[in-house]
Design a protein around this motif. Sequence first.
Motif, PDB file in Angstrom:
ATOM      1  N   ILE A   1     -59.738  44.811  27.963  1.00  0.00           N
ATOM      2  CA  ILE A   1     -59.865  45.067  29.394  1.00  0.00           C
ATOM      3  C   ILE A   1     -57.751  46.451  29.291  1.00  0.00           C
ATOM      4  O   ILE A   1     -57.557  47.148  29.534  1.00  0.00           O
ATOM      5  CB  ILE A   1     -59.142  44.176  30.373  1.00  0.00           C
ATOM      6  CG1 ILE A   1     -61.669  44.022  29.874  1.00  0.00           C
ATOM      7  CG2 ILE A   1     -59.115  44.223  31.347  1.00  0.00           C
ATOM      8  CD1 ILE A   1     -61.217  42.823  31.211  1.00  0.00           C
ATOM      9  N   ALA A   2     -56.975  45.121  28.570  1.00  0.00           N
ATOM     10  CA  ALA A   2     -55.751  45.661  28.390  1.00  0.00           C
ATOM     11  C   ALA A   2     -56.028  46.278  27.843  1.00  0.00           C
ATOM     12  O   ALA A   2     -54.455  47.591  27.925  1.00  0.00           O
ATOM     13  CB  ALA A   2     -54.789  44.418  27.526  1.00  0.00           C
ATOM     14  N   GLY A   3     -56.245  47.481  26.812  1.00  0.00           N
ATOM     15  CA  GLY A   3     -56.268  47.997  26.023  1.00  0.00           C
ATOM     16  C   GLY A   3     -56.558  49.661  26.680  1.00  0.00           C
ATOM     17  O   GLY A   3     -56.622  50.690  26.657  1.00  0.00           O
ATOM     18  N   GLU A   4     -57.831  49.826  27.435  1.00  0.00           N
ATOM     19  CA  GLU A   4     -58.035  50.765  28.069  1.00  0.00           C
ATOM     20  C   GLU A   4     -57.080  50.114  29.504  1.00  0.00           C
ATOM     21  O   GLU A   4     -56.449  51.425  30.173  1.00  0.00           O
ATOM     22  CB  GLU A   4     -59.296  50.052  29.212  1.00  0.00           C
ATOM     23  CG  GLU A   4     -59.669  51.573  29.751  1.00  0.00           C
ATOM     24  CD  GLU A   4     -60.351  52.484  29.348  1.00  0.00           C
ATOM     25  OE1 GLU A   4     -60.067  53.422  29.603  1.00  0.00           O
ATOM     26  OE2 GLU A   4     -60.115  52.046  27.902  1.00  0.00           O
ATOM     27  N   ILE A   5     -56.348  49.483  30.064  1.00  0.00           N
ATOM     28  CA  ILE A   5     -54.819  49.875  30.771  1.00  0.00           C
ATOM     29  C   ILE A   5     -53.997  50.497  29.898  1.00  0.00           C
ATOM     30  O   ILE A   5     -53.746  51.655  31.501  1.00  0.00           O
ATOM     31  CB  ILE A   5     -54.372  48.073  31.552  1.00  0.00           C
ATOM     32  CG1 ILE A   5     -55.828  47.687  31.780  1.00  0.00           C
ATOM     33  CG2 ILE A   5     -53.720  48.509  32.277  1.00  0.00           C
ATOM     34  CD1 ILE A   5     -55.442  46.239  32.841  1.00  0.00           C
ATOM     35  N   ILE A   6     -53.348  50.240  29.013  1.00  0.00           N
ATOM     36  CA  ILE A   6     -52.928  51.089  28.462  1.00  0.00           C
ATOM     37  C   ILE A   6     -52.823  52.552  28.912  1.00  0.00           C
ATOM     38  O   ILE A   6     -52.339  53.741  28.794  1.00  0.00           O
ATOM     39  CB  ILE A   6     -52.623  50.800  27.262  1.00  0.00           C
ATOM     40  CG1 ILE A   6     -52.241  49.190  26.831  1.00  0.00           C
ATOM     41  CG2 ILE A   6     -51.433  52.262  26.310  1.00  0.00           C
ATOM     42  CD1 ILE A   6     -51.929  48.594  25.392  1.00  0.00           C
ATOM     43  N   HIS A   7     -54.437  52.679  28.224  1.00  0.00           N
ATOM     44  CA  HIS A   7     -55.094  54.488  28.192  1.00  0.00           C
ATOM     45  C   HIS A   7     -54.612  55.004  29.264  1.00  0.00           C
ATOM     46  O   HIS A   7     -54.881  55.555  29.697  1.00  0.00           O
ATOM     47  CB  HIS A   7     -56.531  54.201  27.817  1.00  0.00           C
ATOM     48  CG  HIS A   7     -56.633  55.692  28.102  1.00  0.00           C
ATOM     49  ND1 HIS A   7     -56.220  56.667  26.727  1.00  0.00           N
ATOM     50  CD2 HIS A   7     -57.944  55.784  28.156  1.00  0.00           C
ATOM     51  CE1 HIS A   7     -56.904  57.689  26.778  1.00  0.00           C
ATOM     52  NE2 HIS A   7     -58.122  56.860  27.948  1.00  0.00           N
ATOM     53  N   ARG A   8     -54.765  54.343  30.476  1.00  0.00           N
ATOM     54  CA  ARG A   8     -55.143  54.789  31.936  1.00  0.00           C
ATOM     55  C   ARG A   8     -54.359  55.191  31.971  1.00  0.00           C
ATOM     56  O   ARG A   8     -53.807  55.385  33.529  1.00  0.00           O
ATOM     57  CB  ARG A   8     -55.994  53.624  33.021  1.00  0.00           C
ATOM     58  CG  ARG A   8     -57.086  53.734  32.613  1.00  0.00           C
ATOM     59  CD  ARG A   8     -57.632  54.911  32.686  1.00  0.00           C
ATOM     60  NE  ARG A   8     -59.535  55.034  32.129  1.00  0.00           N
ATOM     61  CZ  ARG A   8     -60.722  54.318  33.219  1.00  0.00           C
ATOM     62  NH1 ARG A   8     -60.290  54.928  34.573  1.00  0.00           N
ATOM     63  NH2 ARG A   8     -61.563  53.969  33.094  1.00  0.00           N
ATOM     64  N   CYS A   9     -52.297  53.961  32.028  1.00  0.00           N
ATOM     65  CA  CYS A   9     -51.184  53.837  32.251  1.00  0.00           C
ATOM     66  C   CYS A   9     -50.740  55.334  31.105  1.00  0.00           C
ATOM     67  O   CYS A   9     -49.463  55.321  30.902  1.00  0.00           O
ATOM     68  CB  CYS A   9     -50.806  52.927  32.202  1.00  0.00           C
ATOM     69  SG  CYS A   9     -51.228  51.275  33.355  1.00  0.00           S
ATOM     70  N   GLN A  10     -51.013  55.951  30.762  1.00  0.00           N
ATOM     71  CA  GLN A  10     -50.851  56.656  29.904  1.00  0.00           C
ATOM     72  C   GLN A  10     -49.929  56.201  28.695  1.00  0.00           C
ATOM     73  O   GLN A  10     -48.280  56.476  28.403  1.00  0.00           O
ATOM     74  CB  GLN A  10     -49.962  57.953  30.398  1.00  0.00           C
ATOM     75  CG  GLN A  10     -51.152  59.390  30.976  1.00  0.00           C
ATOM     76  CD  GLN A  10     -51.941  58.325  32.424  1.00  0.00           C
ATOM     77  OE1 GLN A  10     -50.462  58.388  33.266  1.00  0.00           O
ATOM     78  NE2 GLN A  10     -52.418  58.454  32.593  1.00  0.00           N
ATOM     79  N   GLY A  11     -50.733  55.680  28.093  1.00  0.00           N
ATOM     80  CA  GLY A  11     -49.173  54.846  27.236  1.00  0.00           C
ATOM     81  C   GLY A  11     -47.957  53.646  27.114  1.00  0.00           C
ATOM     82  O   GLY A  11     -47.504  52.704  26.349  1.00  0.00           O
ATOM     83  N   ALA A  12     -47.834  53.357  28.805  1.00  0.00           N
ATOM     84  CA  ALA A  12     -47.231  52.206  29.484  1.00  0.00           C
ATOM     85  C   ALA A  12     -47.458  51.125  29.549  1.00  0.00           C
ATOM     86  O   ALA A  12     -48.487  50.955  29.650  1.00  0.00           O
ATOM     87  CB  ALA A  12     -46.855  53.179  31.311  1.00  0.00           C
ATOM     88  N   TYR A  13     -46.874  50.257  29.347  1.00  0.00           N
ATOM     89  CA  TYR A  13     -47.222  48.834  29.208  1.00  0.00           C
ATOM     90  C   TYR A  13     -47.072  48.017  30.529  1.00  0.00           C
ATOM     91  O   TYR A  13     -47.732  46.608  30.447  1.00  0.00           O
ATOM     92  CB  TYR A  13     -46.472  48.309  28.499  1.00  0.00           C
ATOM     93  CG  TYR A  13     -47.460  48.426  26.655  1.00  0.00           C
ATOM     94  CD1 TYR A  13     -48.349  47.560  25.295  1.00  0.00           C
ATOM     95  CD2 TYR A  13     -47.147  49.323  26.303  1.00  0.00           C
ATOM     96  CE1 TYR A  13     -48.368  47.890  24.489  1.00  0.00           C
ATOM     97  CE2 TYR A  13     -47.409  50.596  25.316  1.00  0.00           C
ATOM     98  CZ  TYR A  13     -48.236  49.136  23.868  1.00  0.00           C
ATOM     99  OH  TYR A  13     -48.689  49.204  22.597  1.00  0.00           O
ATOM    100  N   TRP A  14     -46.869  48.143  31.550  1.00  0.00           N
ATOM    101  CA  TRP A  14     -46.358  47.619  32.616  1.00  0.00           C
ATOM    102  C   TRP A  14     -47.718  47.399  33.461  1.00  0.00           C
ATOM    103  O   TRP A  14     -47.858  46.193  34.087  1.00  0.00           O
ATOM    104  CB  TRP A  14     -45.399  48.408  34.014  1.00  0.00           C
ATOM    105  CG  TRP A  14     -46.687  49.807  34.546  1.00  0.00           C
ATOM    106  CD1 TRP A  14     -46.327  50.925  33.649  1.00  0.00           C
ATOM    107  CD2 TRP A  14     -47.457  49.584  35.893  1.00  0.00           C
ATOM    108  NE1 TRP A  14     -47.114  51.641  34.382  1.00  0.00           N
ATOM    109  CE2 TRP A  14     -47.755  50.959  35.653  1.00  0.00           C
ATOM    110  CE3 TRP A  14     -47.848  48.420  36.004  1.00  0.00           C
ATOM    111  CZ2 TRP A  14     -48.520  51.213  36.214  1.00  0.00           C
ATOM    112  CZ3 TRP A  14     -48.638  49.231  37.249  1.00  0.00           C
ATOM    113  CH2 TRP A  14     -49.003  50.076  37.286  1.00  0.00           C
ATOM    114  N   GLY A  15     -48.229  48.258  33.497  1.00  0.00           N
ATOM    115  CA  GLY A  15     -50.178  47.505  33.137  1.00  0.00           C
ATOM    116  C   GLY A  15     -50.643  46.108  32.925  1.00  0.00           C
ATOM    117  O   GLY A  15     -51.177  45.144  33.725  1.00  0.00           O
ATOM    118  N   LEU A  16     -50.567  46.129  31.852  1.00  0.00           N
ATOM    119  CA  LEU A  16     -51.189  45.667  30.773  1.00  0.00           C
ATOM    120  C   LEU A  16     -49.801  44.129  31.427  1.00  0.00           C
ATOM    121  O   LEU A  16     -51.270  43.095  31.281  1.00  0.00           O
ATOM    122  CB  LEU A  16     -51.041  45.812  29.398  1.00  0.00           C
ATOM    123  CG  LEU A  16     -51.308  45.181  28.359  1.00  0.00           C
ATOM    124  CD1 LEU A  16     -51.654  45.493  27.149  1.00  0.00           C
ATOM    125  CD2 LEU A  16     -49.760  43.734  27.871  1.00  0.00           C
TER     126      LEU A  16
END
Length: 424
Positions: free
Chosen positions: A370-385
């Motif tokens: 899930i965390a990896g997919e969040i990175i993908h959806r945030c265009q590589g940004a880590y704030w969502g993770l």
Amino acid sequence: MDKEQQNDSPGLYPEGGWKANSVVIGSFCSIMGGLGLMNSIGIYQAWISTHQLESMSAGQIGWIFGIYNFLIFFCGIQIGPIFDAKGPRALMLVGSILIILTLILVGFCRVYWHFLVVIGILGGMGTSFIFIVPVASIGHFFYRRRGAATGLALSGGSIGGVIFPLVLEYLAPKIGFAWATRVIALITLILLIPGCILVQSNFPPKPSLSSKREILPDLTILKDPLLALTTLGVFFIEWGFFIPLEYVVSYSLAHGMSRRLAYLTIVFFNAGSFPGRWLPGIMADKIGRFNTLILTNVLCLIAVLAVWMPASGNVAATVIFAVVFGFASGSNISLVPVCVGELCSTESYGRFYTTVYTIVSLGALTGVPIAGEIIHRCQGAYWGLIAFAGCSYAAGLVCFIVVRFMQERKGKKGDRTIPLADTE
């Protein structure tokens, strides 16, 4: 487990001497080697995502490590009853072989399914043996000093998590990733041998403990709201725990840190985890186990949202986060099982523990993907993770606070079925 209460008399435990202390030494060595992979897994995630599997998304790669985390818990809960029935020797040997095979074969991995099988399945299964058996063996020799002995043995995993990233970071550029992992395999083999020799049991095998009643989870026990909330809380904190462990190196690389400094964040994490595995256990004996679990998870939440979230790649802030989070999260391994033990009788502990960690293993499976997919959806940004990890810890913290409040209410009403005193 059934009839386990027969071994609850303190007089049956040596509490020291050569035999008991040799078990602690063997456990320390085997955990240093066997959990070295688990505690430095972020290094492997960062390496393969920038080398062999660089064309794949973080979410896809996350399933490799999600399966690894899942099998550590899921296989481990089945190993406990087998340990009671057969003893530790064969289990230690099987786990050691699987871990050595993992470290050797990972150097030959080239495509996605190779890593899925080697790290995800072989590595997860092997680690589960070393995660469970040495600690269970210590429980055969210590009663009053069980917390101190177990914490000392588990701290070996933190030392392995310091050594192995340094070895990989130093050797991989010089001799290649494959040969660096083989050197780590050799070091691990040397550390696992004392474990296979010294780890032993103090009580005779009890084949009756391998019954289905103990091995299979029993979801009916979740009718107890205290146990249901505790299980939910542990699920949430395990969701959050593996995210920093496996992504802090990638985060550091993405924010422009050098490869050496990025790899050192795992070293800082494990350096903090070393005292975090035994100091909270000592504190729990004085102020209560659920109280200590709440305090350490407050510290985890602060570290994630107040330090990691605003860090934005700042080196000092990232290092502080790694140390603080490593210390605070290190307590989960030792405190969660004893907190579960407060909610049931001794003879029922095996069934309760199995049920809780069967559910928790699903959190370990899904959190990293899930965390990896969040990175993908945030265009590589880590704030969502980071936000996801923080929300997971916040949800777990709320569950534990409610459990403690309900315990207090039961105590005031004179209901002592849930023990409030933190005794062994």
